[in-house]
Design a protein around this motif. Structure first.
Motif, PDB file in Angstrom:
ATOM      1  N   TRP A   1       0.853  -1.188  -0.003  1.00  0.00           N
ATOM      2  CA  TRP A   1       0.100   0.059  -0.043  1.00  0.00           C
ATOM      3  C   TRP A   1       0.780   1.225   0.024  1.00  0.00           C
ATOM      4  O   TRP A   1       0.676   2.145  -0.820  1.00  0.00           O
ATOM      5  CB  TRP A   1      -0.930   0.064   1.451  1.00  0.00           C
ATOM      6  N   VAL A   2       1.930   1.261   0.710  1.00  0.00           N
ATOM      7  CA  VAL A   2       2.950   2.368   0.954  1.00  0.00           C
ATOM      8  C   VAL A   2       3.592   2.717  -0.515  1.00  0.00           C
ATOM      9  O   VAL A   2       3.635   3.901  -1.119  1.00  0.00           O
ATOM     10  CB  VAL A   2       3.875   2.025   2.073  1.00  0.00           C
ATOM     11  N   ILE A   3       3.893   1.525  -1.062  1.00  0.00           N
ATOM     12  CA  ILE A   3       4.601   1.722  -2.307  1.00  0.00           C
ATOM     13  C   ILE A   3       3.531   2.097  -3.510  1.00  0.00           C
ATOM     14  O   ILE A   3       4.027   2.986  -4.283  1.00  0.00           O
ATOM     15  CB  ILE A   3       5.224   0.279  -2.822  1.00  0.00           C
ATOM     16  N   GLY A   4       2.440   1.830  -3.670  1.00  0.00           N
ATOM     17  CA  GLY A   4       1.429   2.261  -4.230  1.00  0.00           C
ATOM     18  C   GLY A   4       1.002   3.704  -4.134  1.00  0.00           C
ATOM     19  O   GLY A   4       0.797   4.483  -5.023  1.00  0.00           O
ATOM     20  N   ILE A   5       1.073   4.204  -2.815  1.00  0.00           N
ATOM     21  CA  ILE A   5       0.828   5.390  -2.543  1.00  0.00           C
ATOM     22  C   ILE A   5       1.979   6.684  -3.044  1.00  0.00           C
ATOM     23  O   ILE A   5       1.458   7.464  -3.565  1.00  0.00           O
ATOM     24  CB  ILE A   5       0.462   5.774  -1.252  1.00  0.00           C
ATOM     25  N   VAL A   6       3.137   5.830  -2.824  1.00  0.00           N
ATOM     26  CA  VAL A   6       4.165   6.633  -3.509  1.00  0.00           C
ATOM     27  C   VAL A   6       4.362   6.627  -4.820  1.00  0.00           C
ATOM     28  O   VAL A   6       4.594   7.997  -5.486  1.00  0.00           O
ATOM     29  CB  VAL A   6       5.582   6.060  -2.792  1.00  0.00           C
ATOM     30  N   ILE A   7       3.876   5.700  -5.597  1.00  0.00           N
ATOM     31  CA  ILE A   7       3.864   5.714  -7.154  1.00  0.00           C
ATOM     32  C   ILE A   7       2.706   6.822  -7.431  1.00  0.00           C
ATOM     33  O   ILE A   7       3.003   7.398  -8.347  1.00  0.00           O
ATOM     34  CB  ILE A   7       3.801   4.505  -7.520  1.00  0.00           C
ATOM     35  N   ALA A   8       1.542   6.731  -6.764  1.00  0.00           N
ATOM     36  CA  ALA A   8       0.601   7.632  -7.173  1.00  0.00           C
ATOM     37  C   ALA A   8       0.901   9.030  -6.874  1.00  0.00           C
ATOM     38  O   ALA A   8       0.482   9.799  -7.860  1.00  0.00           O
ATOM     39  CB  ALA A   8      -0.592   7.283  -6.397  1.00  0.00           C
ATOM     40  N   ILE A   9       1.581   9.151  -5.893  1.00  0.00           N
ATOM     41  CA  ILE A   9       2.119  10.792  -5.660  1.00  0.00           C
ATOM     42  C   ILE A   9       2.946  11.119  -6.602  1.00  0.00           C
ATOM     43  O   ILE A   9       3.000  12.192  -7.125  1.00  0.00           O
ATOM     44  CB  ILE A   9       2.792  10.863  -4.093  1.00  0.00           C
ATOM     45  N   ALA A  10       3.829  10.097  -7.112  1.00  0.00           N
ATOM     46  CA  ALA A  10       5.021  10.496  -8.162  1.00  0.00           C
ATOM     47  C   ALA A  10       4.041  10.767  -9.529  1.00  0.00           C
ATOM     48  O   ALA A  10       4.682  11.753 -10.145  1.00  0.00           O
ATOM     49  CB  ALA A  10       5.841   9.563  -8.287  1.00  0.00           C
ATOM     50  N   LEU A  11       3.316   9.968  -9.854  1.00  0.00           N
ATOM     51  CA  LEU A  11       2.592  10.213 -10.983  1.00  0.00           C
ATOM     52  C   LEU A  11       1.714  11.509 -11.124  1.00  0.00           C
ATOM     53  O   LEU A  11       1.703  12.183 -11.948  1.00  0.00           O
ATOM     54  CB  LEU A  11       1.519   9.077 -11.362  1.00  0.00           C
ATOM     55  N   LEU A  12       1.003  11.833  -9.854  1.00  0.00           N
ATOM     56  CA  LEU A  12       0.303  13.083  -9.722  1.00  0.00           C
ATOM     57  C   LEU A  12       1.334  14.457 -10.001  1.00  0.00           C
ATOM     58  O   LEU A  12       0.908  15.383 -10.612  1.00  0.00           O
ATOM     59  CB  LEU A  12      -0.035  13.192  -8.188  1.00  0.00           C
ATOM     60  N   PHE A  13       2.520  14.243  -9.545  1.00  0.00           N
ATOM     61  CA  PHE A  13       3.690  15.267  -9.641  1.00  0.00           C
ATOM     62  C   PHE A  13       4.030  15.295 -11.032  1.00  0.00           C
ATOM     63  O   PHE A  13       4.247  16.578 -11.492  1.00  0.00           O
ATOM     64  CB  PHE A  13       4.754  14.931  -8.934  1.00  0.00           C
ATOM     65  N   ALA A  14       4.172  14.224 -11.725  1.00  0.00           N
ATOM     66  CA  ALA A  14       4.705  14.187 -13.104  1.00  0.00           C
ATOM     67  C   ALA A  14       3.587  14.885 -13.987  1.00  0.00           C
ATOM     68  O   ALA A  14       3.806  15.470 -15.098  1.00  0.00           O
ATOM     69  CB  ALA A  14       4.895  12.765 -13.451  1.00  0.00           C
TER      70      ALA A  14
END
Length: 216
Positions: free
Chosen positions: A71-84
């Motif tokens: 879940w943590v990895i998924g949240i980090v990936i989602a935040i990274a995509l949001l920034f991108a």
């Protein structure tokens, strides 16, 4: 039963010999073992064993916690995509972090004594002619120029004088003095009331007390 055994044809040794020669002639079939067997592979390095053991212990310790880690990895990936995908969000956070860092590191704003005295002389000349509105306006506009020269990031194109007076980068005392001058200018421009000598003397005293700090 004796009749069945008698019906088996005799073995033709010539055909067997020919078949054997055919098999021996097939190069794809290996009949001889190599004289030297391949050497065994080198054992793994000694440092690898404790690493593998540590990984195994970690996996055993985490147990069912892998779901939380995923879940943590998924949240980090989602935040990274949001920034991108949202450059404006990236710029907003960079601006906020940059401003906070500059506020912490930059020295507080104070106009130099030379600039402060030159400004007061020009404003006094206007006030001596009874142009008190213009004298107070001059204190405001020159102060904004000084702030921009000190740190351009404090003043943005869309900022009003009130926004500048509330800027966190300004020292608390400077915000108070600046806010008083802004209020006087707003009364003059938008309140329909011309500034008098008392208004000018109050704004001048506040500015001089802040900018000159008792210098004579």
């Amino acid at each position: 039963m004796g009749q069945a055994a008698a019906s088996v044809p005799p073995i033709d040794s010539a055909k067997v010999d020919a078949a054997w020669k055919t098999i021996r002639a097939d190069g794809s079939i290996q009949f001889d073992l190599p004289e030297k067997l391949p050497e065994p592979r080198d054992p793994p390095p000694e440092w690898l064993e404790p690493v593998l053991r540590a990984i195994g212990n970690f996996v055993q310790w985490v147990g069912g916690g892998w779901q939380v880690i995923l879940w943590v990895i998924g949240i980090v990936i989602a935040i990274a995509l949001l920034f991108a995908l949202v450059p404006s969000l990236r710029e907003w956070i960079a601006e906020r972090l940059g401003r906070r860092r500059v506020v912490e590191e930059a020295p507080p704003w104070t106009p130099t004594e030379t600039r402060a005295r030159a400004l007061l002389e020009d404003a006094d000349a206007l006030a001596a002619e009874g142009r008190f509105d213009e004298a107070v306006h001059l204190l405001l506009f020159r102060s904004i120029d000084d702030i921009v020269a000190w740190r351009g990031d404090v003043v943005r194109p869309a900022d009003t004088s009130r926004d500048i007076a509330r800027a966190e980068a300004l020292p608390p005392h400077a915000r108070g003095v600046f806010a008083g001058i802004v209020a006087a200018v707003e009364r003059s421009l938008f309140g329909g009331r011309a500034l008098g000598a008392d208004d000018w003397q109050r704004a001048r005293a506040d500015y001089a007390g802040f900018a000159l700090k008792g210098a004579r």
